[in-house]
Design a protein around this motif. Structure first.
Motif, PDB file in Angstrom:
ATOM      1  N   GLU A  82       0.925  -1.183  -0.053  1.00 53.37           N
ATOM      2  CA  GLU A  82      -0.047  -0.096   0.006  1.00 53.37           C
ATOM      3  C   GLU A  82       0.826   1.397  -0.075  1.00 53.37           C
ATOM      4  O   GLU A  82       1.715   1.582   0.846  1.00 53.37           O
ATOM      5  N   LEU A  83       0.680   2.004  -1.051  1.00 51.30           N
ATOM      6  CA  LEU A  83       1.737   3.120  -1.271  1.00 51.30           C
ATOM      7  C   LEU A  83       0.935   4.445  -0.994  1.00 51.30           C
ATOM      8  O   LEU A  83      -0.164   4.729  -1.457  1.00 51.30           O
ATOM      9  N   ILE A  84       1.652   5.040   0.251  1.00 54.92           N
ATOM     10  CA  ILE A  84       0.862   6.397   0.641  1.00 54.92           C
ATOM     11  C   ILE A  84       1.983   7.418   0.295  1.00 54.92           C
ATOM     12  O   ILE A  84       3.219   7.401   0.712  1.00 54.92           O
ATOM     13  N   ARG A  85       1.549   8.465  -0.456  1.00 58.51           N
ATOM     14  CA  ARG A  85       2.486   9.529  -1.086  1.00 58.51           C
ATOM     15  C   ARG A  85       1.680  10.726  -1.360  1.00 58.51           C
ATOM     16  O   ARG A  85       0.382  10.702  -1.202  1.00 58.51           O
ATOM     17  N   PRO A  86       2.233  11.857  -1.354  1.00 63.24           N
ATOM     18  CA  PRO A  86       1.644  13.149  -1.697  1.00 63.24           C
ATOM     19  C   PRO A  86       1.025  13.050  -3.113  1.00 63.24           C
ATOM     20  O   PRO A  86       1.278  12.299  -4.164  1.00 63.24           O
ATOM     21  N   THR A 110      -5.812   1.461  -6.986  1.00 63.72           N
ATOM     22  CA  THR A 110      -6.308   0.725  -5.497  1.00 63.72           C
ATOM     23  C   THR A 110      -5.276   0.326  -4.697  1.00 63.72           C
ATOM     24  O   THR A 110      -5.776   0.237  -3.507  1.00 63.72           O
ATOM     25  N   ASP A 111      -4.099   0.529  -5.180  1.00 63.37           N
ATOM     26  CA  ASP A 111      -3.082   0.349  -4.027  1.00 63.37           C
ATOM     27  C   ASP A 111      -2.382   1.570  -3.624  1.00 63.37           C
ATOM     28  O   ASP A 111      -1.089   1.261  -3.007  1.00 63.37           O
TER      29      ASP A 111
END
Length: 377
Positions: A36-40, A50-51
Protein backbone atom coordinates in the motif's frame (compact mmCIF):
# COMPACT_ATOMS: atom_id res chain seq x y z
CA UNK A 1 3.83 -9.44 3.68
CA UNK A 2 1.36 -6.58 3.71
CA UNK A 3 3.54 -3.48 3.62
CA UNK A 4 2.47 0.14 3.98
CA UNK A 5 5.15 2.26 2.28
CA UNK A 6 5.15 5.99 3.06
CA UNK A 7 7.15 8.51 1.03
CA UNK A 8 7.08 12.29 0.61
CA UNK A 9 8.58 12.08 -2.89
CA UNK A 10 7.67 10.02 -5.94
CA UNK A 11 8.27 10.10 -9.71
CA UNK A 12 8.01 12.10 -11.86
CA UNK A 13 10.12 13.97 -9.30
CA UNK A 14 13.70 13.56 -10.47
CA UNK A 15 15.68 12.89 -7.31
CA UNK A 16 17.42 9.86 -5.89
CA UNK A 17 14.90 9.36 -3.08
CA UNK A 18 11.91 9.32 -5.46
CA UNK A 19 13.54 6.91 -7.89
CA UNK A 20 14.74 4.63 -5.09
CA UNK A 21 11.25 4.56 -3.54
CA UNK A 22 9.72 3.56 -6.87
CA UNK A 23 12.29 0.79 -7.30
CA UNK A 24 11.68 -0.59 -3.79
CA UNK A 25 7.89 -0.63 -4.22
CA UNK A 26 8.22 -2.29 -7.64
CA UNK A 27 10.56 -4.95 -6.22
CA UNK A 28 8.25 -5.81 -3.32
CA UNK A 29 5.21 -6.06 -5.58
CA UNK A 30 7.03 -8.26 -8.08
CA UNK A 31 7.98 -10.53 -5.17
CA UNK A 32 4.29 -11.01 -4.40
CA UNK A 33 3.94 -8.72 -1.40
CA UNK A 34 0.92 -6.48 -1.00
CA UNK A 35 2.23 -2.92 -0.96
CA UNK A 36 0.00 0.00 0.00
CA UNK A 37 1.77 3.12 -1.27
CA UNK A 38 1.02 6.34 0.61
CA UNK A 39 2.44 9.44 -1.08
CA UNK A 40 1.67 13.11 -1.81
CA UNK A 41 -0.89 13.96 -4.47
CA UNK A 42 1.07 15.07 -7.52
CA UNK A 43 -1.73 17.13 -9.13
CA UNK A 44 -5.45 17.76 -8.69
CA UNK A 45 -6.50 14.76 -10.79
CA UNK A 46 -4.01 12.36 -9.22
CA UNK A 47 -6.13 9.86 -7.30
CA UNK A 48 -3.59 7.04 -7.38
CA UNK A 49 -4.93 3.51 -7.85
CA UNK A 50 -6.38 0.71 -5.73
CA UNK A 51 -3.00 0.16 -4.04
CA UNK A 52 -2.12 3.86 -3.64
CA UNK A 53 -3.33 6.48 -1.19
CA UNK A 54 -2.59 10.08 -2.18
CA UNK A 55 -2.65 12.90 0.36
CA UNK A 56 -2.79 16.70 0.04
CA UNK A 57 0.51 18.56 -0.16
CA UNK A 58 2.05 21.74 1.19
CA UNK A 59 5.05 23.77 0.09
CA UNK A 60 8.34 23.79 1.98
CA UNK A 61 9.50 27.20 3.29
CA UNK A 62 12.37 28.62 1.20
CA UNK A 63 11.95 25.77 -1.34
CA UNK A 64 9.05 26.91 -3.51
CA UNK A 65 9.52 24.06 -6.01
CA UNK A 66 9.33 21.36 -3.34
CA UNK A 67 6.05 20.02 -1.95
CA UNK A 68 5.56 17.43 0.79
CA UNK A 69 2.63 15.48 2.14
CA UNK A 70 0.27 16.76 4.82
CA UNK A 71 -0.10 14.75 8.07
CA UNK A 72 -3.04 12.31 7.86
CA UNK A 73 -2.66 10.28 11.05
CA UNK A 74 -6.34 9.83 11.88
CA UNK A 75 -7.13 8.73 8.34
CA UNK A 76 -4.35 6.13 8.47
CA UNK A 77 -5.48 4.82 11.86
CA UNK A 78 -8.99 4.30 10.47
CA UNK A 79 -7.65 2.70 7.31
CA UNK A 80 -5.21 0.38 9.09
CA UNK A 81 -7.81 -0.74 11.62
CA UNK A 82 -9.89 -1.95 8.70
CA UNK A 83 -6.96 -3.49 6.79
CA UNK A 84 -3.92 -3.91 9.03
CA UNK A 85 -0.46 -4.02 7.39
CA UNK A 86 2.23 -6.33 8.74
CA UNK A 87 4.81 -3.57 8.72
CA UNK A 88 4.92 0.17 8.00
CA UNK A 89 7.99 1.54 6.25
CA UNK A 90 8.50 5.31 6.48
CA UNK A 91 10.91 6.45 3.78
CA UNK A 92 10.86 10.17 4.67
CA UNK A 93 10.79 12.17 7.90
CA UNK A 94 8.36 14.94 6.93
CA UNK A 95 4.83 15.58 8.25
CA UNK A 96 3.35 12.67 6.30
CA UNK A 97 6.02 10.26 7.56
CA UNK A 98 5.66 11.59 11.11
CA UNK A 99 1.89 11.06 11.12
CA UNK A 100 2.23 7.56 9.63
CA UNK A 101 4.73 6.63 12.34
CA UNK A 102 2.34 7.89 15.01
CA UNK A 103 -0.56 5.95 13.50
CA UNK A 104 1.43 2.72 13.32
CA UNK A 105 2.61 3.09 16.92
CA UNK A 106 -0.96 3.69 18.08
CA UNK A 107 -1.99 0.39 16.48
CA UNK A 108 1.14 -1.50 17.60
CA UNK A 109 2.28 -2.14 14.02
CA UNK A 110 6.04 -2.57 13.50
CA UNK A 111 7.67 0.48 11.88
CA UNK A 112 10.94 0.79 9.97
CA UNK A 113 12.41 3.96 8.49
CA UNK A 114 14.94 5.41 6.06
CA UNK A 115 17.63 8.01 6.71
CA UNK A 116 19.07 8.50 3.23
CA UNK A 117 20.97 11.79 3.60
CA UNK A 118 24.25 12.71 5.22
CA UNK A 119 23.88 14.04 8.76
CA UNK A 120 24.69 17.71 8.18
CA UNK A 121 21.86 19.50 9.93
CA UNK A 122 21.39 23.03 8.52
CA UNK A 123 20.18 26.10 10.35
CA UNK A 124 22.96 27.25 12.66
CA UNK A 125 23.26 26.99 16.43
CA UNK A 126 19.54 27.28 17.16
CA UNK A 127 17.77 25.27 14.44
CA UNK A 128 20.36 22.50 13.96
CA UNK A 129 20.10 21.04 17.52
CA UNK A 130 16.30 21.11 17.31
CA UNK A 131 16.34 19.34 13.95
CA UNK A 132 18.85 16.80 15.23
CA UNK A 133 16.70 16.10 18.29
CA UNK A 134 13.59 15.68 16.17
CA UNK A 135 15.27 13.26 13.76
CA UNK A 136 16.85 11.25 16.57
CA UNK A 137 13.51 10.98 18.39
CA UNK A 138 11.74 10.03 15.16
CA UNK A 139 14.13 7.28 14.11
CA UNK A 140 14.84 5.84 17.56
CA UNK A 141 11.14 5.07 17.86
CA UNK A 142 11.20 2.83 14.81
CA UNK A 143 12.38 -0.77 14.97
CA UNK A 144 15.30 -0.04 12.63
CA UNK A 145 16.57 2.73 10.39
CA UNK A 146 18.12 2.00 6.99
CA UNK A 147 21.12 4.23 6.17
CA UNK A 148 23.06 4.41 2.87
CA UNK A 149 26.68 4.00 4.01
CA UNK A 150 28.90 3.03 6.93
CA UNK A 151 29.97 6.69 7.07
CA UNK A 152 26.40 7.90 7.69
CA UNK A 153 25.86 5.08 10.21
CA UNK A 154 28.93 6.23 12.14
CA UNK A 155 27.80 9.86 12.14
CA UNK A 156 24.33 8.98 13.35
CA UNK A 157 25.58 6.54 15.99
CA UNK A 158 27.77 9.28 17.48
CA UNK A 159 24.66 11.46 17.71
CA UNK A 160 22.70 8.82 19.63
CA UNK A 161 20.77 7.14 16.80
CA UNK A 162 20.11 3.43 17.41
CA UNK A 163 19.18 0.29 15.44
CA UNK A 164 20.92 1.35 12.23
CA UNK A 165 21.08 -0.98 9.21
CA UNK A 166 23.39 -0.11 6.30
CA UNK A 167 21.55 -0.59 3.01
CA UNK A 168 23.18 1.06 0.00
CA UNK A 169 21.87 1.61 -3.48
CA UNK A 170 22.57 -0.23 -6.68
CA UNK A 171 22.60 0.63 -10.35
CA UNK A 172 20.72 -0.63 -13.40
CA UNK A 173 23.49 -1.73 -15.75
CA UNK A 174 21.00 -2.24 -18.56
CA UNK A 175 19.82 1.37 -18.40
CA UNK A 176 23.35 2.75 -17.89
CA UNK A 177 26.05 1.37 -20.16
CA UNK A 178 28.83 2.50 -22.55
CA UNK A 179 26.60 1.01 -25.26
CA UNK A 180 24.61 4.25 -25.37
CA UNK A 181 27.56 6.42 -26.43
CA UNK A 182 26.40 8.61 -29.32
CA UNK A 183 28.73 10.34 -31.74
CA UNK A 184 25.80 12.30 -33.14
CA UNK A 185 25.09 13.66 -29.65
CA UNK A 186 28.74 14.64 -29.27
CA UNK A 187 28.56 16.46 -32.59
CA UNK A 188 25.45 18.24 -31.34
CA UNK A 189 27.50 19.34 -28.33
CA UNK A 190 30.28 20.46 -30.68
CA UNK A 191 32.60 18.25 -28.62
CA UNK A 192 36.10 18.48 -30.01
CA UNK A 193 37.89 17.80 -26.74
CA UNK A 194 36.85 16.07 -23.51
CA UNK A 195 33.24 16.42 -22.35
CA UNK A 196 32.99 17.19 -18.64
CA UNK A 197 29.62 16.13 -17.24
CA UNK A 198 27.65 17.20 -14.17
CA UNK A 199 24.32 15.56 -13.28
CA UNK A 200 22.24 16.98 -10.45
CA UNK A 201 20.44 19.99 -9.09
CA UNK A 202 22.01 23.37 -9.89
CA UNK A 203 21.92 24.73 -6.35
CA UNK A 204 24.30 25.89 -3.65
CA UNK A 205 23.97 22.81 -1.45
CA UNK A 206 25.70 20.81 -4.22
CA UNK A 207 28.96 22.77 -3.62
CA UNK A 208 28.97 23.95 -7.21
CA UNK A 209 31.72 26.51 -6.57
CA UNK A 210 34.11 23.56 -6.81
CA UNK A 211 32.62 22.61 -10.17
CA UNK A 212 32.95 26.17 -11.48
CA UNK A 213 36.56 26.42 -10.32
CA UNK A 214 37.41 23.01 -11.75
CA UNK A 215 35.94 23.79 -15.16
CA UNK A 216 37.66 27.19 -15.30
CA UNK A 217 40.99 25.47 -14.60
CA UNK A 218 40.25 22.75 -17.15
CA UNK A 219 39.59 25.33 -19.86
CA UNK A 220 42.97 26.93 -19.20
CA UNK A 221 44.75 23.58 -19.56
CA UNK A 222 42.46 22.12 -22.24
CA UNK A 223 40.61 24.91 -24.12
CA UNK A 224 38.60 22.45 -26.23
CA UNK A 225 36.87 20.93 -23.18
CA UNK A 226 33.09 21.20 -23.06
CA UNK A 227 30.85 21.31 -19.97
CA UNK A 228 27.46 19.55 -20.07
CA UNK A 229 25.03 20.20 -17.20
CA UNK A 230 22.09 17.84 -16.69
CA UNK A 231 19.55 19.28 -14.25
CA UNK A 232 17.91 22.53 -13.22
CA UNK A 233 18.04 24.84 -10.22
CA UNK A 234 18.51 28.38 -8.95
CA UNK A 235 22.22 28.52 -9.87
CA UNK A 236 21.60 28.11 -13.60
CA UNK A 237 21.98 31.88 -14.09
CA UNK A 238 25.40 31.76 -12.43
CA UNK A 239 26.56 29.02 -14.81
CA UNK A 240 25.15 30.81 -17.84
CA UNK A 241 27.16 33.90 -16.89
CA UNK A 242 30.42 32.16 -15.96
CA UNK A 243 30.25 29.29 -18.49
CA UNK A 244 28.46 30.76 -21.53
CA UNK A 245 29.63 27.87 -23.73
CA UNK A 246 28.20 25.17 -21.44
CA UNK A 247 25.45 22.86 -22.65
CA UNK A 248 22.29 22.98 -20.49
CA UNK A 249 20.08 19.95 -21.06
CA UNK A 250 17.58 20.51 -18.24
CA UNK A 251 16.12 17.45 -16.52
CA UNK A 252 16.65 14.22 -18.44
CA UNK A 253 15.53 10.65 -17.90
CA UNK A 254 15.39 7.36 -19.76
CA UNK A 255 17.39 6.90 -22.93
CA UNK A 256 18.36 10.57 -23.15
CA UNK A 257 20.00 10.47 -19.73
CA UNK A 258 21.73 7.19 -20.59
CA UNK A 259 23.11 8.72 -23.80
CA UNK A 260 24.36 11.82 -21.96
CA UNK A 261 26.32 9.74 -19.48
CA UNK A 262 27.83 7.42 -22.08
CA UNK A 263 28.67 10.23 -24.51
CA UNK A 264 30.65 12.25 -21.97
CA UNK A 265 34.27 11.59 -20.97
CA UNK A 266 34.28 12.24 -17.22
CA UNK A 267 31.92 13.17 -14.38
CA UNK A 268 32.60 15.77 -11.70
CA UNK A 269 30.72 15.27 -8.43
CA UNK A 270 31.53 18.24 -6.13
CA UNK A 271 28.81 17.64 -3.50
CA UNK A 272 29.83 17.50 0.14
CA UNK A 273 26.43 16.58 1.58
CA UNK A 274 25.26 13.55 -0.41
CA UNK A 275 23.79 10.66 1.55
CA UNK A 276 24.79 8.30 -1.25
CA UNK A 277 25.04 9.88 -4.69
CA UNK A 278 23.30 7.69 -7.27
CA UNK A 279 24.99 9.55 -10.11
CA UNK A 280 28.32 8.03 -9.08
CA UNK A 281 27.26 4.49 -9.94
CA UNK A 282 25.27 5.60 -12.99
CA UNK A 283 28.35 7.30 -14.41
CA UNK A 284 30.60 4.35 -13.57
CA UNK A 285 28.19 1.92 -15.23
CA UNK A 286 28.32 4.17 -18.31
CA UNK A 287 32.10 3.85 -18.47
CA UNK A 288 32.93 7.28 -17.04
CA UNK A 289 35.73 8.01 -14.59
CA UNK A 290 34.43 10.09 -11.68
CA UNK A 291 36.18 12.80 -9.66
CA UNK A 292 34.49 13.08 -6.25
CA UNK A 293 35.10 13.68 -2.59
CA UNK A 294 35.79 10.51 -0.63
CA UNK A 295 32.30 10.03 0.83
CA UNK A 296 28.97 8.37 0.04
CA UNK A 297 28.91 6.13 -3.01
CA UNK A 298 32.37 7.33 -4.03
CA UNK A 299 33.88 6.08 -0.77
CA UNK A 300 32.09 2.74 -1.18
CA UNK A 301 32.84 2.07 -4.84
CA UNK A 302 35.79 4.16 -6.05
CA UNK A 303 39.38 3.03 -5.48
CA UNK A 304 41.53 6.08 -6.06
CA UNK A 305 43.49 5.93 -9.33
CA UNK A 306 42.08 2.46 -10.03
CA UNK A 307 38.50 3.11 -11.17
CA UNK A 308 38.13 6.83 -10.45
CA UNK A 309 39.62 9.65 -8.41
CA UNK A 310 38.65 10.66 -4.86
CA UNK A 311 40.02 13.48 -2.75
CA UNK A 312 39.76 14.44 0.90
CA UNK A 313 36.32 15.96 1.63
CA UNK A 314 36.50 19.74 1.60
CA UNK A 315 39.89 20.00 -0.16
CA UNK A 316 38.68 22.03 -3.12
CA UNK A 317 42.20 22.60 -4.44
CA UNK A 318 42.74 18.83 -4.65
CA UNK A 319 39.36 18.43 -6.38
CA UNK A 320 40.27 21.03 -9.01
CA UNK A 321 43.74 19.57 -9.52
CA UNK A 322 42.33 16.05 -9.98
CA UNK A 323 39.72 17.29 -12.46
CA UNK A 324 42.37 19.05 -14.56
CA UNK A 325 44.67 16.03 -14.53
CA UNK A 326 41.87 13.75 -15.72
CA UNK A 327 40.67 16.15 -18.42
CA UNK A 328 44.18 16.38 -19.86
CA UNK A 329 44.93 12.64 -19.91
CA UNK A 330 42.85 10.56 -22.33
CA UNK A 331 44.63 7.23 -21.61
CA UNK A 332 43.97 7.77 -17.89
CA UNK A 333 40.28 8.42 -18.58
CA UNK A 334 40.03 5.25 -20.65
CA UNK A 335 41.77 3.12 -18.02
CA UNK A 336 39.73 4.41 -15.10
CA UNK A 337 36.48 4.35 -17.08
CA UNK A 338 36.88 0.70 -18.09
CA UNK A 339 37.59 -0.30 -14.48
CA UNK A 340 34.66 1.81 -13.26
CA UNK A 341 32.30 -0.04 -15.59
CA UNK A 342 33.45 -3.40 -14.21
CA UNK A 343 32.93 -2.18 -10.64
CA UNK A 344 29.40 -0.96 -11.37
CA UNK A 345 28.40 -4.31 -12.87
CA UNK A 346 28.98 -5.90 -9.47
CA UNK A 347 26.73 -3.36 -7.69
CA UNK A 348 23.45 -5.19 -8.20
CA UNK A 349 20.10 -3.79 -7.08
CA UNK A 350 18.85 -7.36 -6.58
CA UNK A 351 21.18 -8.09 -3.66
CA UNK A 352 20.40 -4.79 -1.93
CA UNK A 353 16.63 -5.12 -2.31
CA UNK A 354 16.60 -8.73 -1.14
CA UNK A 355 18.42 -7.70 2.05
CA UNK A 356 15.91 -4.89 2.56
CA UNK A 357 13.05 -7.33 2.09
CA UNK A 358 14.50 -9.78 4.61
CA UNK A 359 14.84 -7.02 7.22
CA UNK A 360 11.16 -6.18 6.77
CA UNK A 361 10.36 -9.88 7.27
CA UNK A 362 12.33 -9.91 10.49
CA UNK A 363 10.37 -6.96 11.84
CA UNK A 364 7.04 -8.52 10.86
CA UNK A 365 7.97 -11.49 13.03
CA UNK A 366 8.14 -9.38 16.19
CA UNK A 367 5.01 -9.77 18.33
CA UNK A 368 5.03 -6.22 19.63
CA UNK A 369 7.10 -3.05 19.42
CA UNK A 370 5.35 -1.22 22.22
CA UNK A 371 8.52 -1.12 24.30
CA UNK A 372 10.13 1.17 21.73
CA UNK A 373 7.73 3.96 22.67
CA UNK A 374 5.54 6.31 20.73
CA UNK A 375 6.68 8.71 18.06
CA UNK A 376 7.14 12.32 19.19
CA UNK A 377 3.90 14.21 19.44
Amino acid sequence: MKVAYITETWPPALNGAALAAARVVSHLRKRGHGVELIRPRLHMEDAGDTDTVTVPTMSVPMCADLRIGMPVGQHLIKRWRAARPDVVHVATQGPLGWSACNAARALDIPVTSDFRDRFDAPGGKVVAPLLRAYLRGFHNRTACTFVPTDEVAGQLSEQGFRNLVVSGRGVDTVAFSPYYRSESLRRHWDAIGPVVLYVGRLSEEKNLSALLDAYAAIRVAEPSARLVLVGEGPMRDVFEERCPDAIFTGHLSGSMLSACYASADMLLLPALAEGFGNVTLEAMASGLPVVAYDMGAAAMHIRNDVNGITVVPGDQYAFVRAAVALACDEPLRERLGAAACQTARAASWEHILMDFEQTLYANCASQSTASIGACPA
